[in-house]
Enzyme design. Structure first.
Site, PDB file in Angstrom:
ATOM      1  N   GLU A 178      56.454  -5.250  26.378  1.00  0.00           N
ATOM      2  CA  GLU A 178      58.171  -4.948  26.510  1.00  0.00           C
ATOM      3  C   GLU A 178      58.907  -3.800  27.900  1.00  0.00           C
ATOM      4  O   GLU A 178      57.957  -3.668  28.624  1.00  0.00           O
ATOM      5  CB  GLU A 178      58.347  -3.485  25.344  1.00  0.00           C
ATOM      6  CG  GLU A 178      57.979  -3.980  24.324  1.00  0.00           C
ATOM      7  CD  GLU A 178      58.899  -4.515  23.362  1.00  0.00           C
ATOM      8  OE1 GLU A 178      59.984  -4.297  23.628  1.00  0.00           O
ATOM      9  OE2 GLU A 178      58.203  -5.684  22.624  1.00  0.00           O
ATOM     10  N   CYS A 214      64.438   2.522  29.366  1.00  0.00           N
ATOM     11  CA  CYS A 214      64.541   1.661  28.999  1.00  0.00           C
ATOM     12  C   CYS A 214      66.051   1.272  28.305  1.00  0.00           C
ATOM     13  O   CYS A 214      66.706   0.198  28.433  1.00  0.00           O
ATOM     14  CB  CYS A 214      63.594   0.853  28.539  1.00  0.00           C
ATOM     15  SG  CYS A 214      62.725   1.296  27.157  1.00  0.00           S
TER      16      CYS A 214
HETATM   17  P1  NDP Z   1      56.146  -1.028  35.781  1.00  0.00           P
HETATM   18  O1  NDP Z   1      55.404  -2.348  35.929  1.00  0.00           O
HETATM   19  O2  NDP Z   1      56.158  -0.586  37.597  1.00  0.00           O
HETATM   20  O3  NDP Z   1      54.521  -0.299  35.582  1.00  0.00           O
HETATM   21  C1  NDP Z   1      54.637  -0.584  34.430  1.00  0.00           C
HETATM   22  C2  NDP Z   1      52.565  -0.307  34.344  1.00  0.00           C
HETATM   23  O4  NDP Z   1      52.302  -1.226  34.977  1.00  0.00           O
HETATM   24  C3  NDP Z   1      51.980   0.740  35.116  1.00  0.00           C
HETATM   25  O5  NDP Z   1      50.790   1.596  34.696  1.00  0.00           O
HETATM   26  C4  NDP Z   1      51.298   0.354  36.200  1.00  0.00           C
HETATM   27  O6  NDP Z   1      50.716   0.227  37.098  1.00  0.00           O
HETATM   28  C5  NDP Z   1      51.835  -1.437  35.807  1.00  0.00           C
HETATM   29  N1  NDP Z   1      51.045  -2.635  36.625  1.00  0.00           N
HETATM   30  C6  NDP Z   1      52.124  -2.639  37.856  1.00  0.00           C
HETATM   31  N2  NDP Z   1      51.426  -3.873  37.882  1.00  0.00           N
HETATM   32  C7  NDP Z   1      50.765  -4.139  37.411  1.00  0.00           C
HETATM   33  C8  NDP Z   1      49.762  -5.729  37.188  1.00  0.00           C
HETATM   34  N3  NDP Z   1      49.546  -6.247  38.184  1.00  0.00           N
HETATM   35  N4  NDP Z   1      48.538  -5.432  35.944  1.00  0.00           N
HETATM   36  C9  NDP Z   1      48.355  -4.519  35.276  1.00  0.00           C
HETATM   37  N5  NDP Z   1      49.668  -3.603  35.207  1.00  0.00           N
HETATM   38  C10 NDP Z   1      49.808  -3.422  36.188  1.00  0.00           C
HETATM   39  O7  NDP Z   1      57.073  -0.501  35.469  1.00  0.00           O
HETATM   40  P2  NDP Z   1      57.750   1.024  35.574  1.00  0.00           P
HETATM   41  O8  NDP Z   1      56.005   1.956  34.708  1.00  0.00           O
HETATM   42  O9  NDP Z   1      58.522   1.706  36.502  1.00  0.00           O
HETATM   43  O10 NDP Z   1      58.687   1.931  34.540  1.00  0.00           O
HETATM   44  C11 NDP Z   1      59.748   1.703  34.008  1.00  0.00           C
HETATM   45  C12 NDP Z   1      60.138   0.614  33.870  1.00  0.00           C
HETATM   46  O11 NDP Z   1      59.625   0.154  32.211  1.00  0.00           O
HETATM   47  C13 NDP Z   1      61.952   0.211  34.022  1.00  0.00           C
HETATM   48  O12 NDP Z   1      61.960  -1.432  33.787  1.00  0.00           O
HETATM   49  C14 NDP Z   1      61.468   0.182  32.189  1.00  0.00           C
HETATM   50  O13 NDP Z   1      63.060  -1.152  31.656  1.00  0.00           O
HETATM   51  C15 NDP Z   1      60.486  -0.023  30.904  1.00  0.00           C
HETATM   52  N6  NDP Z   1      59.987   0.280  29.738  1.00  0.00           N
HETATM   53  C16 NDP Z   1      60.427  -0.310  28.642  1.00  0.00           C
HETATM   54  C17 NDP Z   1      60.759   0.729  27.744  1.00  0.00           C
HETATM   55  C18 NDP Z   1      60.960  -0.599  26.548  1.00  0.00           C
HETATM   56  O14 NDP Z   1      59.981  -0.328  25.609  1.00  0.00           O
HETATM   57  N7  NDP Z   1      61.223  -1.864  26.631  1.00  0.00           N
HETATM   58  C19 NDP Z   1      60.328   1.552  27.322  1.00  0.00           C
HETATM   59  C20 NDP Z   1      59.821   2.433  28.330  1.00  0.00           C
HETATM   60  C21 NDP Z   1      59.880   1.853  30.002  1.00  0.00           C
HETATM   61  P3  NDP Z   1      50.935   1.768  38.024  1.00  0.00           P
HETATM   62  O15 NDP Z   1      51.837   2.245  38.109  1.00  0.00           O
HETATM   63  O16 NDP Z   1      49.516   1.832  39.100  1.00  0.00           O
HETATM   64  O17 NDP Z   1      51.483   1.018  39.658  1.00  0.00           O
END
Ligand code: NDP
Length: 520
Positions: A292, A326
């Site tokens: 998502e 989001c």
């Molecule tokens: P990110 O994509 O930066 O991070 C999300 C998670 O992925 C974090 O736990 C991050 O860890 C992890 N991550 C990053 N790189 C990797 C990788 N290569 N492999 C595995 N895990 C990885 O998103 P944000 O946390 O900044 O969240 C905001 C985003 O989430 C926005 O785009 C928002 O729209 C979306 N979102 C979507 C929702 C939906 O239901 N569609 C709901 C809520 C948010 P780390 O922090 O350690 O980098």
């Protein structure tokens, strides 16, 4: 007790009414109590054992960047390997535990969280910069996920799944778990989404590796601790905070990973999806990815709409939790005959929003971290070149990552601020000649998460329902605030795999259907 835990009797958790005497004081007391724990060290948890590492994430308060919330141990790659081996081993026993018992851990944890809701809100306020109502609503959502998925599991177990038995055969379709899930939540709902992604996997009989977002690891730890308190056996949830660069690709690509439940940005989601599509040596399945991702959500307003109501919805959808949802309505597309009038109302309401610390319950708090702060300010600079700035456009108080609510008007449909997810308090407004063109502009993005349509014309509403391409479409109301079991949530196109979190069907994503036929 379990007989009463049905989907029919499910009711969303009531948010705290802070106008009731004593509630604000109780929350403040919880904040003060949590303050006594600031700067504590928190461990990695594998198979119930706690590991403290030298290398740590420092979690800080985005509303007051001098305040350290805690130090979270970082999982090394060796520990990640140990965690996946533990989860794999635990799966052999956990998958045999009855659905009733699995669900009972969720119900117990929901009860505990209900009793201690302010304690969880306090962490959300200090670690994620939420104000009272945002934090409190998130706790309600986490409780809802546990109650709803627990009940959904009981229902899934009971359902006959419409398989016909014939006179010579008895046929039954059941849903069994997949295996080890890599759970990757974002920071913006660091309790609710972490809870939802994890308990849905656990209640269906899978074991998990939970890697919290690095800016909000403490609230995720509190959730894992709660599940332990609820009696969940060791090794079902393995808590592995740390650097994505160290273990993200390692675990996504690991042959023992059976599925990945991700919520986060488009870029990371697509990367995970691509990597999970490669079959590792020794891997015996096709990995499932539930991703998502982001959104460029918008609200369309026609000339028959209730403009006061529309203005309120535009403002609250764009700026609640600083636009870091989001589902945030970061675009408004208004027909020209009411364009000026509605913009005036939107500006007026937005000027009333006060920006400040969530702890003091300001309407708008800080954005999450320095990276987000710089990215948003950079988008504002782009916006200044692309459209007309009519409000905000600058940072706020320098104690934390504050940015003023910002409004651009006359934005072109293809401009960057109308196309890219900014994930901050920035609203782009575009003009359309009529409602049909407004819907075309709305559909003109690579995303498809939430959308809104304001009109009093029944025919147009029906047309909008057909034409607006998004997973969650709301008519004459806000585009944020989806409720578990009421508004199943998930988007189209590059917003994700449309998993519909908070629905009964969701649990099937973590299960596989097994048919058995008994010849009579
Ligand atoms: P990110 O994509 O930066 O991070 C999300 C998670 O992925 C974090 O736990 C991050 O860890 C992890 N991550 C990053 N790189 C990797 C990788 N290569 N492999 C595995 N895990 C990885 O998103 P944000 O946390 O900044 O969240 C905001 C985003 O989430 C926005 O785009 C928002 O729209 C979306 N979102 C979507 C929702 C939906 O239901 N569609 C709901 C809520 C948010 P780390 O922090 O350690 O980098």
């Amino acid at each position: 007790m379990l007989q009463t835990k049905t989907l029919e009797t499910f009711a969303n958790e009531k948010d705290t009414d802070f106008s009731q005497q004593g509630e604000v004081e109780a929350l403040k007391e919880a904040i003060a109590l949590f303050r006594n724990q600031l700067e504590n060290d928190y461990p990695v948890i594998i198979g119930g054992k706690r590991f403290y590492t030298e290398d740590k994430i420092t979690s800080i308060n985005p509303g007051n960047t001098k305040e350290i919330i805690g130090h979270m141990s970082k999982t090394t790659q060796d520990m990640a390997e140990q965690a996946i081996q533990t989860a794999t081993k635990t799966f052999e026993t956990w998958k045999q535990v009855s659905a009733e018992e699995r669900a009972s851990y969720l119900f117990k944890a929901a009860d505990l969280m209900r009793q201690r809701r302010h304690e969880f809100s306090a962490v959300l306020i200090l670690e994620a910069g939420k104000n009272y109502s945002e934090a409190d609503a998130e706790v309600s959502e986490a409780i809802d996920f546990m109650e709803f998925y627990g009940r959904s599991m009981l229902q899934l177990e009971e359902d006959r799944h419409y398989v016909k038995s014939v006179p010579t055969e008895e046929n039954r379709l059941t849903y069994i778990p997949l295996g080890v899930g890599f759970i990757v939540p974002p920071w913006n709902f660091p309790l609710a989404i972490c809870t939802g992604l994890t308990v849905s996997a656990v209640v269906t009989g899978n074991t998990t590796l939970v890697k919290p977002a690095s800016v909000t690891p403490i609230i995720a730890y509190k959730f894992v601790e709660l599940m332990e308190e609820a009696g969940l056996p060791d090794g079902v949830i393995n808590f592995i905070p740390g650097d994505s660069s160290v273990m993200g690709d390692y675990l996504t690509g690991h042959p023992l990973t059976r599925f990945i439940s991700f919520t986060g940005s488009k870029d990371v989601g697509l990367h995970i999806n691509e990597l999970a599509g490669k079959t590792a040596k020794g891997q015996k399945w096709i990995k499932r990815v539930n991703a998502e991702m982001g959104g460029k959500d918008g609200i369309v307003i026609d000339e028959t709409a209730d403009l006061d109501k529309a203005a309120q919805s535009i403002v609250s959808s764009a700026f609640s939790f600083q636009g870091q949802k989001c589902s945030a309505g970061s675009r408004a597309i208004i027909v020209e005959s009411v364009y000026e009038e509605l913009i005036e109302k939107v500006i007026q309401l937005t000027t009333e929003l006060r920006v400040g610390n969530g702890e003091e319950n300001y309407c708008m708090g800080p954005v999450i971290d320095e990276r987000a702060y710089n990215t948003i300010l950079n988008y504002i600079e782009i916006g200044k070149k692309e459209a007309r700035l009519v409000l905000g456009g600058a940072p706020g108080n320098s104690e934390g990552y504050y940015i003023q609510p910002t409004i651009f008007i006359d934005a072109a449909p293809d401009s960057t601020i109308m196309q890219e997810e900014i994930f901050g308090p920035v609203l782009a407004i575009a003009k359309a000649k009529d409602w049909e063109e407004a819907i075309e502009i709305y559909n003109n993005t690579e995303y498809g998460l939430t959308g809104g349509f304001f009109s009093s014309n029944e025919e147009r509403i029906q047309e909008a329902v057909q034409r607006m391409y998004c997973g969650n479409l709301y008519i004459n109301r806000n585009v944020t605030g989806a409720l578990v079991g009421v508004h199943p949530f998930g988007g189209f196109n590059l917003s994700g795999t449309d998993s519909k979190a908070g629905s009964y069907d969701y649990l099937k994503l973590f299960s596989q259907g097994k048919l058995h036929t008994i010849q009579k």
